[in-house]
Design an enzyme around this catalytic site. Structure first.
Site, PDB file in Angstrom:
ATOM      1  N   ASP A 169     -20.508 -57.500 -10.744  1.00  0.00           N
ATOM      2  CA  ASP A 169     -20.702 -57.002 -12.116  1.00  0.00           C
ATOM      3  C   ASP A 169     -19.539 -57.483 -12.978  1.00  0.00           C
ATOM      4  O   ASP A 169     -18.531 -58.004 -12.468  1.00  0.00           O
ATOM      5  CB  ASP A 169     -20.801 -55.459 -12.105  1.00  0.00           C
ATOM      6  CG  ASP A 169     -21.626 -54.917 -13.273  1.00  0.00           C
ATOM      7  OD1 ASP A 169     -21.327 -55.283 -14.430  1.00  0.00           O
ATOM      8  OD2 ASP A 169     -22.559 -54.134 -13.032  1.00  0.00           O
ATOM      9  N   GLY A 181     -17.424 -60.542 -12.039  1.00  0.00           N
ATOM     10  CA  GLY A 181     -17.893 -61.848 -12.515  1.00  0.00           C
ATOM     11  C   GLY A 181     -19.022 -61.673 -13.513  1.00  0.00           C
ATOM     12  O   GLY A 181     -19.601 -60.599 -13.626  1.00  0.00           O
ATOM     13  N   ASP A 182     -19.304 -62.789 -14.204  1.00  0.00           N
ATOM     14  CA  ASP A 182     -20.369 -62.791 -15.218  1.00  0.00           C
ATOM     15  C   ASP A 182     -21.557 -63.544 -14.640  1.00  0.00           C
ATOM     16  O   ASP A 182     -21.418 -64.721 -14.273  1.00  0.00           O
ATOM     17  CB  ASP A 182     -19.831 -63.475 -16.488  1.00  0.00           C
ATOM     18  CG  ASP A 182     -20.828 -63.450 -17.631  1.00  0.00           C
ATOM     19  OD1 ASP A 182     -22.024 -63.735 -17.400  1.00  0.00           O
ATOM     20  OD2 ASP A 182     -20.410 -63.143 -18.752  1.00  0.00           O
ATOM     21  N   HIS A 230     -34.921 -56.384 -17.327  1.00  0.00           N
ATOM     22  CA  HIS A 230     -35.467 -55.684 -18.511  1.00  0.00           C
ATOM     23  C   HIS A 230     -34.489 -55.643 -19.695  1.00  0.00           C
ATOM     24  O   HIS A 230     -34.876 -55.297 -20.796  1.00  0.00           O
ATOM     25  CB  HIS A 230     -35.959 -54.271 -18.143  1.00  0.00           C
ATOM     26  CG  HIS A 230     -34.891 -53.230 -18.030  1.00  0.00           C
ATOM     27  ND1 HIS A 230     -35.173 -51.879 -18.050  1.00  0.00           N
ATOM     28  CD2 HIS A 230     -33.535 -53.321 -17.902  1.00  0.00           C
ATOM     29  CE1 HIS A 230     -34.049 -51.190 -17.940  1.00  0.00           C
ATOM     30  NE2 HIS A 230     -33.040 -52.037 -17.850  1.00  0.00           N
ATOM     31  N   ASP A 231     -33.213 -55.991 -19.453  1.00  0.00           N
ATOM     32  CA  ASP A 231     -32.232 -55.995 -20.549  1.00  0.00           C
ATOM     33  C   ASP A 231     -32.350 -57.232 -21.426  1.00  0.00           C
ATOM     34  O   ASP A 231     -31.749 -57.283 -22.503  1.00  0.00           O
ATOM     35  CB  ASP A 231     -30.792 -55.996 -19.987  1.00  0.00           C
ATOM     36  CG  ASP A 231     -30.415 -54.681 -19.338  1.00  0.00           C
ATOM     37  OD1 ASP A 231     -31.017 -53.652 -19.688  1.00  0.00           O
ATOM     38  OD2 ASP A 231     -29.512 -54.691 -18.469  1.00  0.00           O
ATOM     39  N   ASN A 243     -37.091 -48.050 -25.688  1.00  0.00           N
ATOM     40  CA  ASN A 243     -35.645 -47.888 -25.559  1.00  0.00           C
ATOM     41  C   ASN A 243     -34.945 -49.245 -25.399  1.00  0.00           C
ATOM     42  O   ASN A 243     -33.850 -49.460 -25.910  1.00  0.00           O
ATOM     43  CB  ASN A 243     -35.318 -46.994 -24.357  1.00  0.00           C
ATOM     44  CG  ASN A 243     -33.906 -46.466 -24.448  1.00  0.00           C
ATOM     45  OD1 ASN A 243     -33.668 -45.467 -25.104  1.00  0.00           O
ATOM     46  ND2 ASN A 243     -32.966 -47.154 -23.839  1.00  0.00           N
TER      47      ASN A 243
HETATM   48  C1  LIG Z   1     -28.772 -51.594 -17.238  1.00  0.00           C
HETATM   49  S1  LIG Z   1     -27.349 -51.681 -16.252  1.00  0.00           S
HETATM   50  C2  LIG Z   1     -28.061 -51.613 -14.620  1.00  0.00           C
HETATM   51  C3  LIG Z   1     -27.068 -51.140 -13.596  1.00  0.00           C
HETATM   52  C4  LIG Z   1     -27.577 -51.009 -12.168  1.00  0.00           C
HETATM   53  N1  LIG Z   1     -28.179 -52.214 -11.670  1.00  0.00           N
HETATM   54  C5  LIG Z   1     -28.518 -49.832 -12.064  1.00  0.00           C
HETATM   55  O1  LIG Z   1     -29.746 -50.034 -12.019  1.00  0.00           O
HETATM   56  O2  LIG Z   1     -28.041 -48.697 -12.007  1.00  0.00           O
HETATM   57  C6  LIG Z   1     -26.855 -53.340 -16.432  1.00  0.00           C
HETATM   58  C7  LIG Z   1     -25.632 -53.751 -15.633  1.00  0.00           C
HETATM   59  O3  LIG Z   1     -25.456 -55.160 -15.797  1.00  0.00           O
HETATM   60  C8  LIG Z   1     -24.093 -55.425 -15.985  1.00  0.00           C
HETATM   61  N2  LIG Z   1     -24.001 -56.697 -16.735  1.00  0.00           N
HETATM   62  C9  LIG Z   1     -24.377 -56.939 -18.000  1.00  0.00           C
HETATM   63  N3  LIG Z   1     -24.159 -58.222 -18.318  1.00  0.00           N
HETATM   64  C10 LIG Z   1     -23.638 -58.804 -17.221  1.00  0.00           C
HETATM   65  C11 LIG Z   1     -23.190 -60.134 -16.934  1.00  0.00           C
HETATM   66  N4  LIG Z   1     -23.261 -61.090 -17.847  1.00  0.00           N
HETATM   67  N5  LIG Z   1     -22.705 -60.382 -15.694  1.00  0.00           N
HETATM   68  C12 LIG Z   1     -22.635 -59.402 -14.754  1.00  0.00           C
HETATM   69  N6  LIG Z   1     -23.049 -58.130 -14.968  1.00  0.00           N
HETATM   70  C13 LIG Z   1     -23.539 -57.841 -16.199  1.00  0.00           C
HETATM   71  C14 LIG Z   1     -23.570 -54.227 -16.749  1.00  0.00           C
HETATM   72  O4  LIG Z   1     -22.167 -54.117 -16.625  1.00  0.00           O
HETATM   73  C15 LIG Z   1     -24.335 -53.101 -16.073  1.00  0.00           C
HETATM   74  O5  LIG Z   1     -23.651 -52.617 -14.962  1.00  0.00           O
END
Ligand SMILES: C[S@@+](CC[C@H](N)C(=O)[O-])C[C@H]1O[C@@H](n2cnc3c(N)ncnc32)[C@H](O)[C@@H]1O
Length: 347
Positions: free
Chosen positions: A214, A237-238, A257-258, A304
């Site tokens: 994450d 990491g990204d 879904h994001d 949402n």
């Molecule tokens: C909607 S949350 C889902 C968290 C987890 N998978 C859950 O279902 O409980 C999205 C997650 O993606 C991570 N995230 C967003 N952009 C990211 C990126 N570019 N690289 C790594 N992680 C990322 C956020 O920090 C967050 O923890």
């Protein structure tokens, strides 16, 4: 075909009235949580009057009595009248899910709903009109900079991580049982946040090693506010710009879904390229019905997603198409009949 209304339903719209009042019901539960009503009743060992609760929680006796009576009407509190005094206690549901200290507590979810989503949802009409999140207008943050908006302050970030965390004590078991994952030795939960789902996977499959990948700021906040045990490892990491660690199974829970389709495809392609042959990807999402008739919770989640992100909830066929497009085969869909469903695809 939509269900025909009975004469009774035509004469009096009970269900509609319940929906229209839904925001008030939610706020009653949110406020009782924030005031600490359920925690006090849990620790008190005996039923308490509204006056006693009001005194302990520095609230008005009249306000507390009306709040607690409404909770009785919602079947969240119990009441018995002894010597003309109403004495209130938690139902099992309140003790299990609404008291803060319970292992299955939804307290973090409720706080996020009340303090972060409730104000945002008051702008639903503007969001629908514009067809995109209102982060620019609300926070001065570009529409596409989704996690900058969600993580706009440390307080907001911790509340969001708490929301994510609270789901899996309830839904995790249904996800880890949706498919037999025992053949996957090395599992990476991409965007795995606090590791709540990763821990359920590690518990169900103790011979697998599970790593959460994450954003660095998320890993830092998780370690500062949610540190627990070392059943899962964390790697910062990204997922768009950095290498994703090698694994047999990649979990993507509430990640695709994001994002809009092109970004979701970019991420899935990257995972496909990194994934070992014979390995797979497990998508965990709230799946819409192909016939558009529900589940209503997934439909609400899709709104949402427009309010907070650039993404949407999707039908199984949408995910199957995306997975096939990047090369994954043998796609299997498991509807859990709970909030979240699972899709497993293999390379
Ligand atoms: C909607 S949350 C889902 C968290 C987890 N998978 C859950 O279902 O409980 C999205 C997650 O993606 C991570 N995230 C967003 N952009 C990211 C990126 N570019 N690289 C790594 N992680 C990322 C956020 O920090 C967050 O923890």
């Amino acid at each position: 075909m939509a269900k025909q209304l009975s004469q009774r339903e035509m004469d009096y719209p009970d269900k509609l009235l319940e929906y229209l009042n839904g925001f008030r019901f939610s706020k009653v539960i949110f406020s009782a949580c924030e005031l600490g009503v359920f925690d006090l009743l849990l620790t008190s060992q005996e039923p308490l009057s509204a006056q006693q609760v009001a005194q302990e929680l520095s609230a008005s006796a009249d306000g507390m009595e009306r709040l607690m009576d409404t909770l009785v009407g919602l079947q969240i509190l119990d009441v018995e009248t002894t010597n003309a005094t109403a004495l209130y206690s938690n139902t099992d549901l309140a003790s299990r899910y609404l008291a803060k200290g319970s292992p299955r507590s939804l307290w973090n979810m409720i706080i996020y709903f009340s303090q972060s989503l409730y104000p945002l949802w008051s702008g639903l009409g503007d969001t629908v009109r514009a067809g995109k999140n209102q982060n620019e207008k609300n926070f001065g943050i570009p529409t596409e900079d989704v996690f900058h908006a969600i993580f706009r302050t440390e307080e907001e970030m911790v509340k969001f991580l708490g929301l994510m965390d609270s789901t899996w004590a309830m839904d995790g078991l249904h996800i880890v049982r949706a498919f037999d994952l025992s053949c996957f030795q090395k599992v990476v939960d991409v965007g795995g946040c606090t590791g709540a789902l990763a821990r359920e996977v590690a518990k169900a499959y103790p011979s697998s090693s599970v790593t959460v990948f994450d954003l660095p700021q998320t890993v830092e906040m998780v370690q500062k506010h949610f540190a627990r045990d070392d059943t899962v490892m964390f790697q910062p990491g990204d997922f768009f710009t950095d290498d994703i660690p090698p694994a047999d199974l990649y979990i993507l829970a509430r990640i695709i879904h994001d994002w809009p389709e092109e970004k979701g495809l970019k991420l899935l392609k990257k995972i496909y390229d990194t994934c070992k042959t014979g390995g797979g990807v497990l998508l965990v999402e709230a799946l819409l019905l192909e016939n558009r008739r529900g589940p209503v919770l997934a439909q609400v989640f899709s709104l949402n997603m427009m309010i907070q992100t650039e993404g949407r909830e999707r039908h199984p066929s949408d995910y199957i198409q995306m997975l096939n497009k990047v090369g994954f085969l043998n796609v299997q869909v498991s509807r859990t009949e709970k909030t979240y469903d699972a899709i497993l695809a293999l390379k």
